[in-house]
Structure formats: C-alpha cells, structure tokens
Design a protein around this motif. Structure first.
Motif, PDB file in Angstrom:
ATOM      1  N   GLY A   1      -8.619  -3.675   6.104  1.00 11.23           N
ATOM      2  CA  GLY A   1      -9.334  -4.929   5.869  1.00 11.23           C
ATOM      3  C   GLY A   1      -9.752  -5.196   4.442  1.00 11.23           C
ATOM      4  N   ARG A   2      -9.284  -4.343   3.519  1.00  8.90           N
ATOM      5  CA  ARG A   2      -9.619  -4.591   2.109  1.00  8.90           C
ATOM      6  C   ARG A   2      -8.386  -4.381   1.246  1.00  8.90           C
ATOM      7  NH1 ARG A   2     -14.021  -1.483   3.527  1.00  8.90           N
ATOM      8  NH2 ARG A   2     -15.994  -2.638   3.501  1.00  8.90           N
ATOM      9  N   ILE A   3      -8.329  -5.107   0.130  1.00  6.63           N
ATOM     10  CA  ILE A   3      -7.262  -4.829  -0.830  1.00  6.63           C
ATOM     11  C   ILE A   3      -7.726  -3.662  -1.686  1.00  6.63           C
ATOM     12  CG2 ILE A   3      -6.026  -5.707  -2.843  1.00  6.63           C
ATOM     13  CD1 ILE A   3      -5.870  -8.368  -1.388  1.00  6.63           C
ATOM     14  N   VAL A   4      -7.021  -2.527  -1.548  1.00  8.51           N
ATOM     15  CA  VAL A   4      -7.492  -1.314  -2.203  1.00  8.51           C
ATOM     16  C   VAL A   4      -6.742  -1.031  -3.494  1.00  8.51           C
ATOM     17  CG1 VAL A   4      -8.290  -0.259  -0.071  1.00  8.51           C
ATOM     18  CG2 VAL A   4      -5.934   0.125  -0.825  1.00  8.51           C
ATOM     19  N   GLN A   5      -5.650  -1.731  -3.677  1.00  6.07           N
ATOM     20  CA  GLN A   5      -4.882  -1.484  -4.885  1.00  6.07           C
ATOM     21  C   GLN A   5      -4.020  -2.702  -5.171  1.00  6.07           C
ATOM     22  OE1 GLN A   5      -5.244   1.551  -6.297  1.00  6.07           O
ATOM     23  NE2 GLN A   5      -3.630   1.629  -7.855  1.00  6.07           N
ATOM     24  N   SER A   6      -3.913  -3.072  -6.434  1.00  8.19           N
ATOM     25  CA  SER A   6      -2.989  -4.133  -6.820  1.00  8.19           C
ATOM     26  C   SER A   6      -2.233  -3.660  -8.038  1.00  8.19           C
ATOM     27  CB  SER A   6      -3.744  -5.425  -7.174  1.00  8.19           C
ATOM     28  OG  SER A   6      -4.402  -5.923  -6.034  1.00  8.19           O
ATOM     29  N   GLY A   7      -0.979  -4.085  -8.147  1.00  7.01           N
ATOM     30  CA  GLY A   7      -0.205  -3.648  -9.308  1.00  7.01           C
ATOM     31  C   GLY A   7       1.043  -4.475  -9.481  1.00  7.01           C
ATOM     32  N   GLU A   8       1.926  -3.953 -10.336  1.00  2.00           N
ATOM     33  CA  GLU A   8       3.190  -4.628 -10.596  1.00  2.00           C
ATOM     34  C   GLU A   8       4.196  -4.211  -9.524  1.00  2.00           C
ATOM     35  OE1 GLU A   8       3.773  -6.131 -14.173  1.00  2.00           O
ATOM     36  OE2 GLU A   8       1.629  -6.346 -13.743  1.00  2.00           O
ATOM     37  N   ALA A   9       5.418  -4.674  -9.698  1.00  4.45           N
ATOM     38  CA  ALA A   9       6.471  -4.408  -8.716  1.00  4.45           C
ATOM     39  C   ALA A   9       6.651  -2.915  -8.438  1.00  4.45           C
ATOM     40  CB  ALA A   9       7.789  -5.016  -9.191  1.00  4.45           C
ATOM     41  N   ASP A  10       6.392  -2.061  -9.452  1.00  2.00           N
ATOM     42  CA  ASP A  10       6.638  -0.630  -9.241  1.00  2.00           C
ATOM     43  C   ASP A  10       5.663   0.005  -8.252  1.00  2.00           C
ATOM     44  OD1 ASP A  10       4.457  -0.836 -10.809  1.00  2.00           O
ATOM     45  OD2 ASP A  10       5.185   0.461 -12.445  1.00  2.00           O
ATOM     46  N   LEU A  11       4.557  -0.693  -7.973  1.00  2.00           N
ATOM     47  CA  LEU A  11       3.621  -0.171  -6.961  1.00  2.00           C
ATOM     48  C   LEU A  11       4.308  -0.089  -5.593  1.00  2.00           C
ATOM     49  CD1 LEU A  11       0.801   0.709  -5.961  1.00  2.00           C
ATOM     50  CD2 LEU A  11       0.156  -1.709  -5.841  1.00  2.00           C
ATOM     51  N   ALA A  12       5.136  -1.067  -5.312  1.00  3.54           N
ATOM     52  CA  ALA A  12       5.859  -1.060  -4.032  1.00  3.54           C
ATOM     53  C   ALA A  12       6.772   0.151  -3.937  1.00  3.54           C
ATOM     54  CB  ALA A  12       6.669  -2.355  -3.883  1.00  3.54           C
ATOM     55  N   GLN A  13       7.431   0.474  -5.032  1.00  4.75           N
ATOM     56  CA  GLN A  13       8.328   1.639  -5.022  1.00  4.75           C
ATOM     57  C   GLN A  13       7.545   2.928  -4.810  1.00  4.75           C
ATOM     58  OE1 GLN A  13      10.233   0.974  -8.768  1.00  4.75           O
ATOM     59  NE2 GLN A  13      11.294  -0.822  -7.917  1.00  4.75           N
ATOM     60  N   MET A  14       6.371   2.980  -5.417  1.00 10.44           N
ATOM     61  CA  MET A  14       5.550   4.175  -5.261  1.00 10.44           C
ATOM     62  C   MET A  14       5.083   4.321  -3.808  1.00 10.44           C
ATOM     63  SD  MET A  14       2.608   5.438  -7.766  1.00 10.44           S
ATOM     64  CE  MET A  14       1.216   4.452  -7.328  1.00 10.44           C
ATOM     65  N   LEU A  15       4.748   3.185  -3.197  1.00  6.19           N
ATOM     66  CA  LEU A  15       4.314   3.231  -1.798  1.00  6.19           C
ATOM     67  C   LEU A  15       5.454   3.713  -0.904  1.00  6.19           C
ATOM     68  CD1 LEU A  15       2.359  -0.130  -1.561  1.00  6.19           C
ATOM     69  CD2 LEU A  15       1.377   2.160  -1.417  1.00  6.19           C
ATOM     70  N   GLU A  16       6.637   3.246  -1.233  1.00  5.89           N
ATOM     71  CA  GLU A  16       7.806   3.627  -0.445  1.00  5.89           C
ATOM     72  C   GLU A  16       7.959   5.152  -0.470  1.00  5.89           C
ATOM     73  OE1 GLU A  16       9.847   1.263   1.069  1.00  5.89           O
ATOM     74  OE2 GLU A  16      11.927   1.742   0.649  1.00  5.89           O
ATOM     75  N   GLN A  17       7.680   5.777  -1.622  1.00  8.47           N
ATOM     76  CA  GLN A  17       7.824   7.226  -1.739  1.00  8.47           C
ATOM     77  C   GLN A  17       6.624   7.976  -1.170  1.00  8.47           C
ATOM     78  OE1 GLN A  17       8.494   7.538  -5.939  1.00  8.47           O
ATOM     79  NE2 GLN A  17      10.414   6.390  -5.740  1.00  8.47           N
ATOM     80  N   ARG A  18       5.427   7.478  -1.451  1.00  4.01           N
ATOM     81  CA  ARG A  18       4.240   8.278  -1.129  1.00  4.01           C
ATOM     82  C   ARG A  18       3.500   7.859   0.133  1.00  4.01           C
ATOM     83  NH1 ARG A  18       0.694   8.836  -6.446  1.00  4.01           N
ATOM     84  NH2 ARG A  18      -0.582   9.959  -4.934  1.00  4.01           N
ATOM     85  N   GLY A  19       3.876   6.711   0.704  1.00  2.73           N
ATOM     86  CA  GLY A  19       3.149   6.253   1.887  1.00  2.73           C
ATOM     87  C   GLY A  19       1.778   5.735   1.500  1.00  2.73           C
ATOM     88  N   TYR A  20       0.909   5.589   2.533  1.00  4.47           N
ATOM     89  CA  TYR A  20      -0.392   4.986   2.286  1.00  4.47           C
ATOM     90  C   TYR A  20      -1.540   5.988   2.231  1.00  4.47           C
ATOM     91  CZ  TYR A  20       1.931   0.561   3.260  1.00  4.47           C
ATOM     92  OH  TYR A  20       2.755  -0.502   3.210  1.00  4.47           O
ATOM     93  N   ASP A  21      -1.261   7.248   2.627  1.00  2.00           N
ATOM     94  CA  ASP A  21      -2.361   8.213   2.781  1.00  2.00           C
ATOM     95  C   ASP A  21      -3.258   8.328   1.552  1.00  2.00           C
ATOM     96  OD1 ASP A  21      -1.700   8.694   5.298  1.00  2.00           O
ATOM     97  OD2 ASP A  21      -0.803  10.689   4.983  1.00  2.00           O
TER      98      ASP A  21
END
Ligand code: ATP
Ligand code: MG
Lengths: 417, 252
Positions: free
Chosen positions: B224-244
C-alpha cells in the motif's frame, strides 16, 4: 398410441351434422368437463396469479371472437394451387370434417385444465392451419388475433396440424389491446382466454413465433399445447410485450422418439405489471430433447413468475432436458419467482436447470461508465444486451428486426417508474 | 505540467486499508511503470483513479490536469481524458463490441463538443485500428469480451485506448497473458500513442514489457505504499532480486 392422446370426444360425428350442431356438442362436452371434480382440482401453478374472474359466469356470457387476420387476403376459400390450408375452423369442418373432428381438443384437453375447458365450451370459431405431409413452406404463415370492439370475454382458438416431413414457420400475433384502456376499472376489464393446439407428425418441423401485446384493460390467459411425433422439431420464440396481466402456459408432449423442442421466451414487464409463465414438458419417448430459456425484464413493482415442470417418463431413456430461467430486476421493488419441478422416473437421462434473478451487473455498469457512457445509457445498453441474447437466436431476419424495434420502444417505457 | 498528482492517498475496501499514503506525480509526456508483489494494491490504485465503486478514499488527494479527480464520476473522468485498461476486462452478454466501441467514442466526443461519428465513419477508423492490433474482424460482431481469449481481451483494451485517445492511460497488467507476438503488438500500440502531452501509468509484473516500452520512471508499490522509485534500471534489478529486499522498507 399414448392414451393421453385419445380424443376426448367421440369422432363419429363427422359428416353427419352441421358445424353448429358439432359446436353445441363440443360446448356441452367441455361444460361437463369444466364442472367435473377432476378439472376443478386446485391447480398449484395458479398460486401466484389470481384467475381472471370469468369462472363464476360459466356458460352465461356472450362471446366475441377475435378478428382473424392472416398474411393472406382471403382465408374463407382455399387458394387455388396452394398445397395447404389456412381458414376458419368452421370452414375446415365443412371441407375436412375428419381432420377437424379427430384432432380438435385432442392435444389441448378440456378435461385437463379449467381454463381450457372454459375456452372449449365458449369458443365460436377458430383458425385452422393444415400443412399436408411432405411440404416445405418458405413463406411464413401469419395469424393475427385481435379484439373486436366489445367488452365480452374472448375465446380465440387455433388448431395447427403439420404433416409428416413438412416444414414451416408460423407467426402468431396476439394483439390484446382495447380502445378503452383509459377507463380500466375492474368492471371494464376485458378477459381473453386463448388456446392454440399443435400437432407435428413424424419428421415435421415448425418454427413458431408468438407475440403478445396487451394493455391495462385486458387480462389474458393463454395456452399453447403441442404434441410431437417421432423425429419432429418444434421451436418457439415467444415475445411478451406490455400487458398488465398475462399468463401464458406451454404444454409440450414429446410423444415420439427423438422429438425435440426448443422454447425461447422474453417478457418485458413495465412497472406494476404481472406476468406468469408456466411450461410443462413431458418426455414420453426415448431420446427426446427439450431446451427452454425463459427471460424476463422486470420493471419497478412488477412481478414475474415462472413455473417449469419437466417430466421424464420411464420409457424416455436417453433423454435430455435443459431449463434456464433468468429474471433481470430493474429495481429493488421488482419481484420474481421461479419454481422448477423435475419429475424424473429413470436414471439414463440428463436434466439441468438453472435459475437466476438479480439486478444489472455492477462491474459491467462500471466498465461502461469508465468508457464515458453515462449511467442511464449504460443501464439501457445492459438491458438491451439482455434482450439481444434472445433476439440473436431468431432465425427470421424480418421478425428479429421487427421485434428489435418493438423492444426498443417498450424498453423506453419500462424505465419509467 | 503534471497530468496526475497523488498526495498521501489512502484507500479502503470495506474496513480494510489497502493504500496507505501513496504519493505520485506523472508529468505530461512521461510513461511511469508501477511494479509490486501480488496484493500490494496496484489494481486498487488504478481502479480508484477510474472511480470504481468498492474503493473508498479515506484520506489524501488526487489531481488530474490540476482538477480534483475524486470529485468526478467515472464517466466524467473518462470524458476528461482518463482511461483505464482493466486487468480483468468485463464481459457484457448481448452487447455487440462494435456498437459498444462506437457508443463510447461518441459519448466522449459529445462531451468534448465534437461531432458524433456515424456508423460508416466510425467503422472505417475501427477497421484500420483493428488491423493494427492484428485482431480478427469477427471480434467486432461478438458481445463485448465474450468468448474472447485472454490475449484478445487485452488487445481489445488497447484498441479502446487508441480509439478514445486519452490524456492519461492507466494500464493494469495489459501485458499479462500475452504471447510474444501479442506483447509486441500491444507495445507498438502504446508507443504509437506516446507524445509530449500524453502520459501513461503502466502496472506490470515483468521487465519484458519494459524492454519494448521504455519507462521514464519505475515505482515499486509494497503493502500500500510506494517504497522505491527509480529509472528504468530499477525494473531490471527487481527482476533479478525480487521484492524481499524492499519489503522491509514498507514495515513501519
Ligand atoms: N473488491 C475487493 N474486495 C475485497 N478485497 C479486495 C478487492 N479488491 C482488492 N482487494 C484486496 O485488496 C488487496 C490489494 O488488491 P489489488 O487487486 O489492488 O492488488 P494488486 O497489487 O493489483 O495484485 P495483483 O498483482 O495480484 O494484481 C488484496 O489483498 C485484495 O485481496
Ligand atoms: Mg492487480
């Protein structure tokens, strides 16, 4: 032959008496049926609809016959070269006495139901349609029943016989409107009690369109009784437009192997209207099939009732019955009742039934509104969608378009509180 | 100018608080992605912005083109240029898709003071958009979304977006359930509409859409909160590291 189909009346009358004598004879027979214990047994299916008040006046009222208008100019004389007959019953009695006397009252039995007995003891004439065996009639046959300017009860009667292997389409329009709907007090009410009986011989196919329109000064009870022989197919599309009280019964006897019936109905109820539909389907032969979909759009303070009985007899192995009922309630004051009754005597059959009643789908409403459509229009589109599901099944384009227009007009009135 | 501005947005469903103070700005001309675990409130966010009934705003504000978005009915929001592509497009029995699309286009044109399109004009526009989306013409004859495959439903949403030409499009997992070809078609549809004035808020679980549709910003919604915002590379990092690794940030 199934003993349900035995003629109720001796048939040796044919050719030996005038139409008037025969009519007297039929009236008398029906009158005794009407007063017999058996016919008077309380009929549970009337639980939610008050029977029109003509019961107490049995035998004493005058009757006025509906005007019979057909798609053809002349119904009195057989048309030259035409292979089939559409004419008044009285005329048919003179020309084809054997057919009329053996078939009349056989499928819609006066001893089975009080309303049928009342019709049979009071009708003065009717419509007779006969398609001999082996005929494929492309042009639809239209029968229009309307009321003459009178206040007397009306007892329309239709007898349709479709010969073996024949195919045809019949449009039956019941236009029960009067010119005095404005003064619709209880004593000015017009009562209509109509009976249509239909016999399909082996491999016959009938597509039957029935349209009913009423107004606030008319109370209507009608019965369509159909008997299907082996491999025959009866499908009906029934559209009930407006009418303060309409009760429509459909009795279907699947008498021959692989007989197939399809009933599609749509009723539109404006505010405070009352509509009652009863279907009774008997599977009395192997591998018979029935499907019925009964839909109604129910305005504010209106009541929609559906009773659907399916009997699958012991000798009807491999039969298949589908019943579906959907009431669309337009207001929290709209009321609906459904009473499915299944009597299944054997295992080797499939029988499914479903019943829904509810208001418009909220998710669908939001979806439309999220596309810029205002709520009234969104509601209208959803209701129209509901009626389109019925219309989409109709094979005849002229009928579909005609009903589409009538429905559009009617819906604009249903929305009114 | 910001197309969309959310300040401390709180949204409840029934008694349950689902969004717990969302802050977000989408400037004109930008495409923002919203990612986050199942149940974190992504659909709640975009459904609330479109005006869906069960979602109740209990605190905070939402401004669209400088106006109070929450004061408008769903149809007013659409007429002002907001569009939501549903995660689960709704089936409407008996309502022809083509007729629905025309009703919608005309409702919005009317509100903008533009002339309504007649059936013929509309049909020619529709046909060209339909072939751009590589959709079968028979999908116009059917009832809205009824009997459509998952992918066909999503394409039908993008078709609507292209016909309605919104200022701000909210796309809720439009990429889910699409095969590779369909994903490219949808991406092409989105890219064709990107310009300096229009904005997009794209909810997705996968980097693969973002390979074709490049985001200006990526936001991560957790609990229910936006915990992180970033550039396009944030999506790639999420893809690798997940949300934990982000989940801790949301525990307050
Ligand atoms: N209409 C509703 N009624 C009750 N609970 C709801 C409703 N809609 C959402 N929720 C609940 O709110 C929470 C957030 O749901 P939401 O659909 O916004 O999640 P999401 O981030 O879109 O998830 P997903 O990635 O699975 O689509 C979930 O716990 C969900 O069960
Ligand atoms: Mg979601």
């Amino acid at each position: 032959m199934n003993n349900l189909l035995a003629p109720i009346l001796p048939v040796n009358h044919s050719g030996q008496s005038t139409w008037e004598e025969w009519l007297d004879y039929i009236h008398a027979a029906a009158q005794s049926a009407a007063s017999s214990e058996q016919t008077l047994i309380r009929d549970e299916s009337w639980k939610y609809t008050r029977q029109p008040a003509f019961r107490t006046k049995v035998g004493t009222f005058a009757t006025t016959e509906p005007v019979i208008r057909t798609g053809f100019q002349q119904t009195d004389e057989p048309v030259k070269g035409r292979q089939w007959d559409l004419m008044p019953l009285s005329r048919a009695y003179a020309l084809k006495p054997d057919l009329v006397t053996t078939q009349f009252g056989r499928i819609a039995r006066a001893d089975a139901r009080l309303m049928t007995a009342l019709n049979t003891q009071a009708f003065k004439d009717g419509v007779f349609l006969y398609i001999p065996p082996g005929q494929v009639i492309h042009e639809p046959v239209e029968i229009v029943l309307t009321l003459t300017p009178s206040r007397a009860p009306a007892f329309p009667r239709v007898l349709i016989l479709i010969g073996a292997g024949s195919e045809c389409q019949v449009i039956e329009r019941h236009i029960w409107v009067t010119d005095h709907s404005d003064e619709a007090s209880e004593h000015a009410l017009r009562v209509v009690n109509s009976v249509t009986e239909i016999h399909l011989e082996r491999r016959a196919t009938l597509t039957h369109y029935v349209e009913q329109q009423g107004d606030s000064s008319v109370r209507t009870v009608s019965l369509t009784s159909v008997c299907l022989d082996e491999d025959s197919f009866y499908r009906s599309f029934q559209f009930d437009g407006l009418g303060t009280l309409l009760r429509h019964e459909q009795d279907i006897l699947l008498a021959g192997t692989k007989a197939h019936v399809q009933l599609e109905t749509l009723a539109l109820l404006a505010s405070r209207e009352h509509r009652d539909r009863q279907t009774r389907i008997s599977h009395a032969a192997p591998a018979t099939r029935s499907e019925q979909r009964v839909r109604s759009v129910v305005g504010a303070h209106a009541t929609s009732i559906y009773g659907g009985r399916i009997r699958i007899q012991r000798n009807a192995a491999g039969s298949d019955a589908i019943q579906d009922n959907h009431h669309l309630l337009l207001d929290s004051s709209s009321r609906a009742m459904s009473r499915p009754e299944l009597e299944i005597a054997i295992d080797d059959v499939r029988c499914t039934h479903g019943s829904r009643s509810g208001e418009l789908d909220r998710d669908a409403l939001f979806y439309l509104r999220s596309r810029g459509i205002d709520p009234d229009h969104a509601r209208h589109l959803l209701i129209r969608g509901f009626t389109e599901e019925f219309l989409a099944l109709i094979p005849s384009e002229p009928i579909r378009i005609g009903w589409q227009e009538t429905i559009a007009k009617t819906l604009s009135r249903i929305g009114e509180p | 100018m910001n197309l969309l501005e959310l300040r401390n947005l709180h949204v409840a469903i029934g008694d349950r608080m689902v969004l717990k103070g969302v802050n977000l700005e989408v400037p004109a001309g930008e495409l923002h992605a919203v990612m986050g675990p199942n149940g974190s409130g992504k659909s709640t966010l975009v459904q609330t912005l479109a005006g869906a009934e069960p979602y109740r705003v209990t605190d905070g504000q939402a401004h669209f083109l400088g106006s109070d978005l929450l004061a408008w009915t769903p149809e007013e929001r659409a007429r002002h240029g907001l569009f939501l592509a549903f995660q689960y497009p709704v089936e409407i029995p008996g309502l022809g898709n083509a007729y629905f699309l025309r009703s919608s286009v005309n409702a919005i044109r009317r509100a903008r003071g533009e002339a309504e399109l007649d059936a013929a004009d509309f049909l020619s526009t529709l046909r060209s958009e339909l072939s751009a989306m590589e959709m079968k013409p028979e999908l116009l004859e059917r009832s809205v979304n009824q009997g459509f495959s998952g992918g066909e439903k999503k394409r039908n949403e993008i078709l609507q977006m292209k016909l309605l030409k919104p200022c701000l499009a909210l796309l809720d997992e439009t990429d889910s359930g699409l095969d590779i070809d369909a994903l490219k078609i949808v991406a092409r549809g989105i890219n064709a509409m990107r310009d300096r004035k229009r904005g997009f808020l794209v909810v997705t679980h996968y980097q693969r859409l973002l390979d074709y549709v490049e985001p200006d910003r990526v936001h991560v919604l957790v609990n229910g909160r936006i915990v992180q915002s970033g550039e396009a590379d944030l999506a790639q990092m999420l893809e690798q590291r997940g949300y934990d690794w982000l989940t801790e940030l949301s525990q307050v």
